[in-house]
Design a protein around this motif. Structure first.
Motif, PDB file in Angstrom:
ATOM      1  N   ALA A 174       0.901  30.137 -13.308  1.00 15.84           N
ATOM      2  CA  ALA A 174       0.278  28.859 -13.666  1.00 15.84           C
ATOM      3  C   ALA A 174       0.657  28.494 -15.092  1.00 15.84           C
ATOM      4  CB  ALA A 174      -1.241  28.939 -13.527  1.00 15.84           C
ATOM      5  N   VAL A 175       0.734  27.201 -15.350  1.00 19.30           N
ATOM      6  CA  VAL A 175       1.000  26.727 -16.699  1.00 19.30           C
ATOM      7  C   VAL A 175      -0.141  27.170 -17.625  1.00 19.30           C
ATOM      8  CG1 VAL A 175      -0.170  24.501 -16.420  1.00 19.30           C
ATOM      9  CG2 VAL A 175       1.725  24.693 -18.018  1.00 19.30           C
ATOM     10  N   PRO A 176       0.143  27.555 -18.877  1.00 25.96           N
ATOM     11  CA  PRO A 176      -0.947  27.942 -19.782  1.00 25.96           C
ATOM     12  C   PRO A 176      -1.960  26.810 -19.947  1.00 25.96           C
ATOM     13  CG  PRO A 176       1.186  28.529 -20.706  1.00 25.96           C
ATOM     14  CD  PRO A 176       1.469  27.681 -19.498  1.00 25.96           C
ATOM     15  N   ALA A 177      -3.212  27.093 -19.649  1.00 24.88           N
ATOM     16  CA  ALA A 177      -4.236  26.041 -19.639  1.00 24.88           C
ATOM     17  C   ALA A 177      -4.468  25.437 -21.012  1.00 24.88           C
ATOM     18  CB  ALA A 177      -5.543  26.607 -19.091  1.00 24.88           C
ATOM     19  N   ASP A 178      -4.176  26.191 -22.070  1.00 27.46           N
ATOM     20  CA  ASP A 178      -4.473  25.717 -23.415  1.00 27.46           C
ATOM     21  C   ASP A 178      -3.269  25.068 -24.097  1.00 27.46           C
ATOM     22  OD1 ASP A 178      -3.029  28.045 -23.547  1.00 27.46           O
ATOM     23  OD2 ASP A 178      -4.068  28.824 -25.316  1.00 27.46           O
ATOM     24  N   GLN A 179      -2.185  24.849 -23.355  1.00 28.12           N
ATOM     25  CA  GLN A 179      -0.980  24.284 -23.955  1.00 28.12           C
ATOM     26  C   GLN A 179      -0.636  22.937 -23.323  1.00 28.12           C
ATOM     27  OE1 GLN A 179       0.704  25.413 -26.494  1.00 28.12           O
ATOM     28  NE2 GLN A 179      -0.249  27.415 -26.742  1.00 28.12           N
ATOM     29  N   PRO A 180      -0.503  21.870 -24.125  1.00 28.08           N
ATOM     30  CA  PRO A 180      -0.111  20.551 -23.593  1.00 28.08           C
ATOM     31  C   PRO A 180       1.397  20.502 -23.352  1.00 28.08           C
ATOM     32  CG  PRO A 180      -0.436  20.403 -25.969  1.00 28.08           C
ATOM     33  CD  PRO A 180      -0.766  21.819 -25.577  1.00 28.08           C
ATOM     34  N   VAL A 181       1.843  21.130 -22.259  1.00 26.26           N
ATOM     35  CA  VAL A 181       3.274  21.369 -22.075  1.00 26.26           C
ATOM     36  C   VAL A 181       4.091  20.079 -22.031  1.00 26.26           C
ATOM     37  CG1 VAL A 181       3.096  23.628 -20.986  1.00 26.26           C
ATOM     38  CG2 VAL A 181       2.926  21.582 -19.587  1.00 26.26           C
ATOM     39  N   ALA A 182       3.548  19.018 -21.412  1.00 24.60           N
ATOM     40  CA  ALA A 182       4.318  17.784 -21.315  1.00 24.60           C
ATOM     41  C   ALA A 182       4.529  17.153 -22.683  1.00 24.60           C
ATOM     42  CB  ALA A 182       3.635  16.800 -20.356  1.00 24.60           C
ATOM     43  N   ALA A 183       3.492  17.100 -23.500  1.00 27.53           N
ATOM     44  CA  ALA A 183       3.627  16.524 -24.832  1.00 27.53           C
ATOM     45  C   ALA A 183       4.544  17.372 -25.696  1.00 27.53           C
ATOM     46  CB  ALA A 183       2.259  16.368 -25.478  1.00 27.53           C
ATOM     47  N   ILE A 184       4.455  18.697 -25.567  1.00 28.32           N
ATOM     48  CA  ILE A 184       5.350  19.589 -26.328  1.00 28.32           C
ATOM     49  C   ILE A 184       6.797  19.364 -25.910  1.00 28.32           C
ATOM     50  CG2 ILE A 184       6.023  22.000 -26.639  1.00 28.32           C
ATOM     51  CD1 ILE A 184       3.029  22.722 -26.492  1.00 28.32           C
ATOM     52  N   GLY A 185       7.038  19.304 -24.607  1.00 28.09           N
ATOM     53  CA  GLY A 185       8.399  19.056 -24.126  1.00 28.09           C
ATOM     54  C   GLY A 185       8.927  17.715 -24.572  1.00 28.09           C
ATOM     55  N   ALA A 186       8.069  16.698 -24.603  1.00 31.34           N
ATOM     56  CA  ALA A 186       8.493  15.376 -25.067  1.00 31.34           C
ATOM     57  C   ALA A 186       8.897  15.407 -26.538  1.00 31.34           C
ATOM     58  CB  ALA A 186       7.379  14.362 -24.849  1.00 31.34           C
ATOM     59  N   ALA A 187       8.116  16.124 -27.348  1.00 30.70           N
ATOM     60  CA  ALA A 187       8.448  16.231 -28.776  1.00 30.70           C
ATOM     61  C   ALA A 187       9.787  16.923 -28.976  1.00 30.70           C
ATOM     62  CB  ALA A 187       7.345  16.980 -29.518  1.00 30.70           C
ATOM     63  N   LEU A 188      10.033  17.986 -28.215  1.00 33.78           N
ATOM     64  CA  LEU A 188      11.314  18.690 -28.324  1.00 33.78           C
ATOM     65  C   LEU A 188      12.460  17.828 -27.832  1.00 33.78           C
ATOM     66  CD1 LEU A 188      10.116  22.189 -27.080  1.00 33.78           C
ATOM     67  CD2 LEU A 188      10.563  21.497 -29.448  1.00 33.78           C
ATOM     68  N   LEU A 189      12.214  17.034 -26.796  1.00 30.79           N
ATOM     69  CA  LEU A 189      13.235  16.129 -26.265  1.00 30.79           C
ATOM     70  C   LEU A 189      13.664  15.119 -27.333  1.00 30.79           C
ATOM     71  CD1 LEU A 189      14.621  14.890 -23.570  1.00 30.79           C
ATOM     72  CD2 LEU A 189      12.698  13.307 -23.646  1.00 30.79           C
ATOM     73  N   ALA A 217       8.075  16.582 -35.364  1.00 29.72           N
ATOM     74  CA  ALA A 217       8.372  15.689 -34.244  1.00 29.72           C
ATOM     75  C   ALA A 217       7.086  15.360 -33.514  1.00 29.72           C
ATOM     76  CB  ALA A 217       9.374  16.340 -33.297  1.00 29.72           C
ATOM     77  N   ILE A 218       7.036  14.159 -32.950  1.00 29.30           N
ATOM     78  CA  ILE A 218       5.881  13.710 -32.166  1.00 29.30           C
ATOM     79  C   ILE A 218       6.282  13.612 -30.704  1.00 29.30           C
ATOM     80  CG2 ILE A 218       4.446  11.682 -31.651  1.00 29.30           C
ATOM     81  CD1 ILE A 218       4.147  11.256 -34.653  1.00 29.30           C
ATOM     82  N   GLY A 219       5.417  14.092 -29.830  1.00 28.21           N
ATOM     83  CA  GLY A 219       5.628  13.979 -28.393  1.00 28.21           C
ATOM     84  C   GLY A 219       4.433  13.319 -27.731  1.00 28.21           C
ATOM     85  N   LEU A 220       4.702  12.430 -26.777  1.00 25.33           N
ATOM     86  CA  LEU A 220       3.650  11.708 -26.064  1.00 25.33           C
ATOM     87  C   LEU A 220       3.734  11.987 -24.574  1.00 25.33           C
ATOM     88  CD1 LEU A 220       3.976   8.151 -27.698  1.00 25.33           C
ATOM     89  CD2 LEU A 220       2.583  10.080 -28.475  1.00 25.33           C
ATOM     90  N   ASP A 221       2.609  12.322 -23.986  1.00 26.32           N
ATOM     91  CA  ASP A 221       2.472  12.474 -22.537  1.00 26.32           C
ATOM     92  C   ASP A 221       1.641  11.290 -22.067  1.00 26.32           C
ATOM     93  OD1 ASP A 221       2.083  13.240 -19.920  1.00 26.32           O
ATOM     94  OD2 ASP A 221       0.696  14.862 -20.397  1.00 26.32           O
ATOM     95  N   ILE A 222       2.320  10.284 -21.495  1.00 33.93           N
ATOM     96  CA  ILE A 222       1.649   9.040 -21.106  1.00 33.93           C
ATOM     97  C   ILE A 222       1.232   9.128 -19.647  1.00 33.93           C
ATOM     98  CG2 ILE A 222       1.908   6.545 -20.851  1.00 33.93           C
ATOM     99  CD1 ILE A 222       3.930   6.610 -23.129  1.00 33.93           C
ATOM    100  N   GLY A 223      -0.057   9.111 -19.405  1.00 30.45           N
ATOM    101  CA  GLY A 223      -0.585   9.172 -18.057  1.00 30.45           C
ATOM    102  C   GLY A 223      -1.365   7.915 -17.704  1.00 30.45           C
ATOM    103  N   ALA A 224      -1.812   7.835 -16.462  1.00 30.96           N
ATOM    104  CA  ALA A 224      -2.495   6.630 -16.001  1.00 30.96           C
ATOM    105  C   ALA A 224      -3.826   6.414 -16.700  1.00 30.96           C
ATOM    106  CB  ALA A 224      -2.703   6.712 -14.493  1.00 30.96           C
ATOM    107  N   THR A 225      -4.509   7.486 -17.074  1.00 32.39           N
ATOM    108  CA  THR A 225      -5.825   7.342 -17.710  1.00 32.39           C
ATOM    109  C   THR A 225      -5.805   7.639 -19.204  1.00 32.39           C
ATOM    110  OG1 THR A 225      -6.400   9.639 -17.146  1.00 32.39           O
ATOM    111  CG2 THR A 225      -7.024   7.912 -15.579  1.00 32.39           C
ATOM    112  N   LYS A 226      -4.881   8.506 -19.655  1.00 32.46           N
ATOM    113  CA  LYS A 226      -4.865   8.873 -21.075  1.00 32.46           C
ATOM    114  C   LYS A 226      -3.437   9.084 -21.557  1.00 32.46           C
ATOM    115  CE  LYS A 226      -5.305  13.874 -20.316  1.00 32.46           C
ATOM    116  NZ  LYS A 226      -3.881  14.025 -20.094  1.00 32.46           N
ATOM    117  N   THR A 227      -3.272   8.912 -22.861  1.00 32.67           N
ATOM    118  CA  THR A 227      -2.024   9.266 -23.526  1.00 32.67           C
ATOM    119  C   THR A 227      -2.338  10.355 -24.531  1.00 32.67           C
ATOM    120  OG1 THR A 227      -0.991   7.098 -23.247  1.00 32.67           O
ATOM    121  CG2 THR A 227      -0.201   8.460 -25.078  1.00 32.67           C
TER     122      THR A 227
END
Length: 293
Positions: free
Chosen positions: A275-290, A4-14
């Motif tokens: 704190a959220v794990p600094a080395d984990q892209p949690v938003a992109a991971i959650g998007a992929a699972l979604l 699965a692919i997950g995308l975290d779309i932000g104002a400066t980067k995706t």
């Protein structure tokens, strides 16, 4: 299940990730986000193409999101105004794969749940603004209008600063990346890092600004805990890259707020934050699972 692919779309980067069947990140791709509806679609399609084939796609994006329609509006930092942008329909047509669309804080919350295994969790995003995602007994709580978790727009000071939402004295005017940058201008260095470094070095003014900011975040934590009583509050967003120093400052503020209240002391709110794990892209991971069926 398939990749699965997950995308975290932000104002400066995706940021895009590709997960295997077990939820492990196989690959990451980062691209600058082009503003405007067509720019967002082009950027998302390019990141997906770079990541390769997948059975499903999920994406998180700021703004007001209608998950049923797969549409977004009021993502002002991305150049999306009050008109609904049908992201799901457009991307499915371009990519030929099913797409799920959700608010960025909500997908980060799902990612934090997946990484921690905790079924009652609040993700407090301290970025430019302040907002929370709620997973209660394993279920994402969006609210009747999608406004669940808008903790940043809870007014705490009737005579405080005017908030972008139109109210006065909201939590976001004290406890957000924007508020911190206004209180501690730092040039090219990230304001949060500059402030906490100056405070650690003994700068009296920096200590006062840090403590006021931490108290504001603690107010948000306390309000969330007294509202839904989660097992854990995960601090995320750009400011949370501070890691342990932020957690320690907020925990100190929570303990100070509870000092005169046996009731608050009994809840031990300081022990619930991390704190959220600094080395984990949690938003992109959650998007992929979604996005997975």
């Amino acid at each position: 299940m398939s990749a699965a692919i997950g995308l975290d779309i932000g104002a400066t980067k995706t940021l895009g990730v590709r997960l295997d069947d077990d939820g492990r990140v196989l690959e990451q791709v980062r691209e600058p986000t082009e503003p405007g509806p067509e720019g967002i679609l082009r950027t998302a399609a390019q990141v997906v193409t770079d990541l390769g084939s997948a059975a499903s796609i999920g994406l998180g994006i700021p703004g007001l999101v209608d998950p049923e329609r797969g549409a977004v509006k009021h993502a002002v930092n991305l150049g999306v105004d009050g008109e609904w942008v049908p992201l799901r329909a457009e991307l499915e047509q371009r990519l030929g794969v099913s797409v799920a669309v959700e608010n960025d804080v909500n997908v980060a919350t799902l990612g934090a749940v997946a990484l921690s295994g905790i079924r009652d969790l609040v993700y407090l995003s301290i970025g430019t603004g302040l907002a929370a995602g709620l997973v209660l007994d394993g279920t994402l709580r969006r609210g009747a209008t999608g406004a669940a978790g808008e903790i940043g727009h809870v007014p705490i000071d009737p005579s405080g600063a005017l908030c972008q939402c139109g109210q006065r004295g909201c939590l976001e005017t004290v406890a957000s990346g924007r508020a911190l940058a206004e209180a501690w201008p730092s040039g090219d260095e990230p304001p949060a890092q500059a402030l906490f470094a100056a405070a650690a070095a003994g700068d009296v003014k920096a200590i006062a600004v840090r403590d006021r900011f931490a108290a504001g975040v603690a107010d948000a934590v306390r309000t969330l805990c007294l509202s839904v009583d989660p097992t854990t509050i995960v601090l995320g967003g750009g400011v949370a890259h501070l890691g342990a120093p932020l957690v320690e400052a907020v925990a100190d503020a929570l303990r100070a707020q509870a000092a005169a209240s046996p009731f608050l002391t009994s809840l031990d709110l300081a022990a619930r934050i991390r704190a959220v794990p600094a080395d984990q892209p949690v938003a992109a991971i959650g998007a992929a699972l979604l996005g997975r069926p």
